[in-house]
Design a protein around this motif. Sequence first.
Motif, mmCIF file in Angstrom:
data_model
loop_
_atom_site.group_PDB
_atom_site.id
_atom_site.type_symbol
_atom_site.label_atom_id
_atom_site.label_comp_id
_atom_site.label_asym_id
_atom_site.label_seq_id
_atom_site.Cartn_x
_atom_site.Cartn_y
_atom_site.Cartn_z
ATOM 1 N N UNK A 22 0.744 -1.159 0.093
ATOM 2 C CA UNK A 22 0.004 -0.122 0.044
ATOM 3 C C UNK A 22 0.749 1.255 -0.070
ATOM 4 N N UNK A 23 1.925 1.067 0.953
ATOM 5 C CA UNK A 23 2.911 2.324 0.983
ATOM 6 C C UNK A 23 3.448 2.658 -0.516
ATOM 7 N N UNK A 24 3.856 1.537 -1.242
ATOM 8 C CA UNK A 24 4.624 1.662 -2.557
ATOM 9 C C UNK A 24 3.759 1.980 -3.417
ATOM 10 N N UNK A 25 2.316 1.806 -3.418
ATOM 11 C CA UNK A 25 1.377 2.282 -4.442
ATOM 12 C C UNK A 25 1.666 3.866 -4.493
ATOM 13 N N UNK A 26 1.744 4.506 -3.494
ATOM 14 C CA UNK A 26 1.991 6.014 -3.525
ATOM 15 C C UNK A 26 3.467 6.499 -3.472
ATOM 16 N N UNK A 27 4.220 5.509 -3.155
ATOM 17 C CA UNK A 27 5.740 6.181 -3.012
ATOM 18 C C UNK A 27 6.565 5.045 -3.997
ATOM 19 N N UNK A 28 6.432 4.788 -5.071
ATOM 20 C CA UNK A 28 6.953 3.853 -6.014
ATOM 21 C C UNK A 28 8.502 3.709 -6.175
ATOM 22 N N UNK A 29 8.995 4.980 -5.890
ATOM 23 C CA UNK A 29 10.520 5.111 -6.190
ATOM 24 C C UNK A 29 11.285 5.207 -4.657
ATOM 25 N N UNK A 30 10.415 4.729 -3.676
ATOM 26 C CA UNK A 30 11.242 4.825 -2.309
ATOM 27 C C UNK A 30 11.795 3.455 -2.084
ATOM 28 N N UNK A 31 13.087 3.655 -1.980
ATOM 29 C CA UNK A 31 14.175 2.366 -2.009
ATOM 30 C C UNK A 31 14.130 1.670 -0.768
ATOM 31 N N UNK A 32 14.061 2.559 0.343
ATOM 32 C CA UNK A 32 13.661 1.853 1.581
ATOM 33 C C UNK A 32 12.671 0.995 1.821
ATOM 34 N N UNK A 33 11.640 1.571 1.438
ATOM 35 C CA UNK A 33 10.299 0.751 1.418
ATOM 36 C C UNK A 33 10.107 -0.246 0.656
ATOM 37 N N UNK A 34 10.972 -0.519 -0.710
ATOM 38 C CA UNK A 34 10.848 -1.512 -1.401
ATOM 39 C C UNK A 34 12.045 -2.433 -0.855
#
Length: 86
Positions: A22-34
């Motif tokens: 869900x977070x990556x849906x709105x922050x697709x370029x966040x390396x930490x989240x990935x």
Amino acid sequence: MSNTNPLKYVQQYSFAVLEAQLYLDSHPNCADALAYYNKYKKLYEEAKADYEATYGPLTADSSANDECWQWVKAPWPWELSANEEV
């Protein structure tokens, strides 16, 4: 991983993966989240495989094999007896 309640680990890791998705849906370029997503996806897959090796299929899509449909042969995953050590 502790054998006291293997379903608990599956549930925890599944929740972490879903929240990361869900977070990556709105922050697709966040390396930490990935990285977080990949870490917990791997942990989820390992926990699910460990659970299924001991107790049988956790989901219907895990139950098919060439010989028979196993989904209804074991206790349902949410039944307490399915999570107790024998």
